[in-house]
Design a protein around this motif. Structure first.
Motif, PDB file in Angstrom:
ATOM      1  N   LEU A 119      76.891  43.381 -60.960  1.00 61.69           N
ATOM      2  CA  LEU A 119      76.023  42.339 -60.423  1.00 61.69           C
ATOM      3  C   LEU A 119      74.761  42.282 -61.277  1.00 61.69           C
ATOM      4  O   LEU A 119      74.207  43.317 -61.641  1.00 61.69           O
ATOM      5  N   LEU A 120      74.337  41.073 -61.609  1.00 62.65           N
ATOM      6  CA  LEU A 120      73.092  40.866 -62.339  1.00 62.65           C
ATOM      7  C   LEU A 120      72.253  39.874 -61.550  1.00 62.65           C
ATOM      8  O   LEU A 120      72.637  38.718 -61.394  1.00 62.65           O
ATOM      9  N   GLY A 157      67.240  36.667 -57.552  1.00 61.07           N
ATOM     10  CA  GLY A 157      68.316  37.638 -57.367  1.00 61.07           C
ATOM     11  C   GLY A 157      67.783  39.058 -57.313  1.00 61.07           C
ATOM     12  O   GLY A 157      68.245  39.879 -56.517  1.00 61.07           O
ATOM     13  N   MET A 158      66.790  39.361 -58.136  1.00 64.23           N
ATOM     14  CA  MET A 158      66.153  40.680 -58.079  1.00 64.23           C
ATOM     15  C   MET A 158      65.389  40.827 -56.771  1.00 64.23           C
ATOM     16  O   MET A 158      65.437  41.882 -56.133  1.00 64.23           O
ATOM     17  N   GLN A 159      64.695  39.776 -56.366  1.00 63.92           N
ATOM     18  CA  GLN A 159      63.948  39.825 -55.114  1.00 63.92           C
ATOM     19  C   GLN A 159      64.892  40.039 -53.929  1.00 63.92           C
ATOM     20  O   GLN A 159      64.597  40.827 -53.025  1.00 63.92           O
ATOM     21  N   MET A 160      66.042  39.362 -53.926  1.00 70.80           N
ATOM     22  CA  MET A 160      67.015  39.520 -52.837  1.00 70.80           C
ATOM     23  C   MET A 160      67.585  40.938 -52.814  1.00 70.80           C
ATOM     24  O   MET A 160      67.675  41.549 -51.754  1.00 70.80           O
ATOM     25  N   LEU A 161      67.982  41.445 -53.976  1.00 71.34           N
ATOM     26  CA  LEU A 161      68.518  42.808 -54.042  1.00 71.34           C
ATOM     27  C   LEU A 161      67.501  43.823 -53.541  1.00 71.34           C
ATOM     28  O   LEU A 161      67.820  44.683 -52.718  1.00 71.34           O
ATOM     29  N   ALA A 162      66.293  43.706 -54.049  1.00 68.19           N
ATOM     30  CA  ALA A 162      65.254  44.665 -53.670  1.00 68.19           C
ATOM     31  C   ALA A 162      64.953  44.589 -52.179  1.00 68.19           C
ATOM     32  O   ALA A 162      64.871  45.622 -51.501  1.00 68.19           O
ATOM     33  N   SER A 163      64.813  43.385 -51.652  1.00 67.91           N
ATOM     34  CA  SER A 163      64.482  43.267 -50.225  1.00 67.91           C
ATOM     35  C   SER A 163      65.663  43.686 -49.358  1.00 67.91           C
ATOM     36  O   SER A 163      65.469  44.309 -48.311  1.00 67.91           O
ATOM     37  N   TYR A 164      66.894  43.400 -49.779  1.00 60.34           N
ATOM     38  CA  TYR A 164      68.077  43.838 -49.025  1.00 60.34           C
ATOM     39  C   TYR A 164      68.103  45.364 -48.905  1.00 60.34           C
ATOM     40  O   TYR A 164      68.497  45.904 -47.874  1.00 60.34           O
ATOM     41  N   ALA A 195      62.201  44.948 -63.912  1.00 61.41           N
ATOM     42  CA  ALA A 195      63.653  45.158 -63.962  1.00 61.41           C
ATOM     43  C   ALA A 195      63.991  46.459 -63.237  1.00 61.41           C
ATOM     44  O   ALA A 195      63.258  47.440 -63.335  1.00 61.41           O
ATOM     45  N   ILE A 196      65.121  46.412 -62.514  1.00 58.09           N
ATOM     46  CA  ILE A 196      65.606  47.594 -61.797  1.00 58.09           C
ATOM     47  C   ILE A 196      67.101  47.766 -62.034  1.00 58.09           C
ATOM     48  O   ILE A 196      67.785  46.828 -62.441  1.00 58.09           O
ATOM     49  N   LYS A 197      67.578  48.975 -61.780  1.00 61.74           N
ATOM     50  CA  LYS A 197      68.996  49.306 -61.946  1.00 61.74           C
ATOM     51  C   LYS A 197      69.441  50.132 -60.756  1.00 61.74           C
ATOM     52  O   LYS A 197      68.747  51.061 -60.345  1.00 61.74           O
ATOM     53  N   SER A 198      70.610  49.813 -60.217  1.00 62.19           N
ATOM     54  CA  SER A 198      71.157  50.560 -59.091  1.00 62.19           C
ATOM     55  C   SER A 198      71.614  51.944 -59.536  1.00 62.19           C
ATOM     56  O   SER A 198      72.176  52.107 -60.618  1.00 62.19           O
ATOM     57  N   LYS A 199      71.395  52.932 -58.685  1.00 60.17           N
ATOM     58  CA  LYS A 199      71.895  54.283 -58.934  1.00 60.17           C
ATOM     59  C   LYS A 199      73.328  54.431 -58.422  1.00 60.17           C
ATOM     60  O   LYS A 199      74.003  55.402 -58.753  1.00 60.17           O
ATOM     61  N   TYR A 229      75.731  51.503 -58.049  1.00 59.16           N
ATOM     62  CA  TYR A 229      76.649  50.455 -58.486  1.00 59.16           C
ATOM     63  C   TYR A 229      76.300  49.983 -59.885  1.00 59.16           C
ATOM     64  O   TYR A 229      75.192  50.206 -60.361  1.00 59.16           O
ATOM     65  N   PRO A 230      77.226  49.273 -60.546  1.00 60.86           N
ATOM     66  CA  PRO A 230      76.929  48.714 -61.875  1.00 60.86           C
ATOM     67  C   PRO A 230      76.111  47.425 -61.744  1.00 60.86           C
ATOM     68  O   PRO A 230      76.592  46.325 -61.991  1.00 60.86           O
ATOM     69  N   TRP A 231      74.867  47.589 -61.326  1.00 66.08           N
ATOM     70  CA  TRP A 231      73.984  46.454 -61.049  1.00 66.08           C
ATOM     71  C   TRP A 231      72.669  46.607 -61.780  1.00 66.08           C
ATOM     72  O   TRP A 231      72.107  47.699 -61.851  1.00 66.08           O
ATOM     73  N   GLU A 232      72.162  45.478 -62.258  1.00 66.68           N
ATOM     74  CA  GLU A 232      70.806  45.384 -62.771  1.00 66.68           C
ATOM     75  C   GLU A 232      70.182  44.123 -62.212  1.00 66.68           C
ATOM     76  O   GLU A 232      70.894  43.190 -61.811  1.00 66.68           O
ATOM     77  N   ALA A 233      68.854  44.091 -62.223  1.00 60.67           N
ATOM     78  CA  ALA A 233      68.138  42.899 -61.793  1.00 60.67           C
ATOM     79  C   ALA A 233      66.905  42.744 -62.668  1.00 60.67           C
ATOM     80  O   ALA A 233      66.218  43.719 -62.944  1.00 60.67           O
TER      81      ALA A 233
END
Length: 128
Positions: A22-23, A28-35, A89-93, A95-99
């Motif tokens: 997921l990128l 998209g970064m805001q949604m991932l972070a807030s989720y 920018a952030i990266k999931s620990k 899943y293979p995700w970045e934002a």
């Protein structure tokens, strides 16, 4: 707006369940972070400007956002900040995700660096 939120949350849940790359770009970064529990705060001087990134990702990027991620979610690590120390920018620990808070699709020509990074994330052939 509510329907968009529901769709994006559903996509995050699906990507987690199926272990899919997921990128997240800007919102998209805001949604991932807030989720994942981060707070969003208004930020100034991040619309129609360029920022220099520092961290594991470095380089000059465009900026078109009015909100920033206050703190990195627990299951993520920070890949880059800009000069005002805001998270870019952030990266999931898990899943293979970045934002990324910038918009690589607005660069003309497209940056080889962002194309390469996206291809690596999605496990695609890395040749340009």
């Amino acid at each position: 707006e509510l329907l968009r939120d529901e769709i994006e949350i559903g996509l995050i849940q699906w990507a987690a369940k199926c272990q899919k790359p997921l990128l997240g770009i800007c919102r998209g970064m805001q949604m991932l972070a807030s989720y994942y529990g981060a707070r969003l705060l208004p930020i100034k001087n991040h619309v129609r400007v360029e920022h220099q990134l520092h961290g594991l990702i470095s380089g000059k990027v465009n900026s078109y956002h009015d909100f920033t991620v206050k703190t990195c979610p627990d299951d993520f690590s920070v890949l880059a900040r800009c000069s005002d120390n805001s998270i870019e920018a952030i990266k999931s620990k898990l899943y293979p995700w970045e934002a990324w808070m910038w918009h690589p699709e607005r660069d003309v020509p497209y940056s080889d660096m962002w194309i390469q990074r996206a291809k690596t994330l999605f496990n695609l052939e890395a040749t340009l």
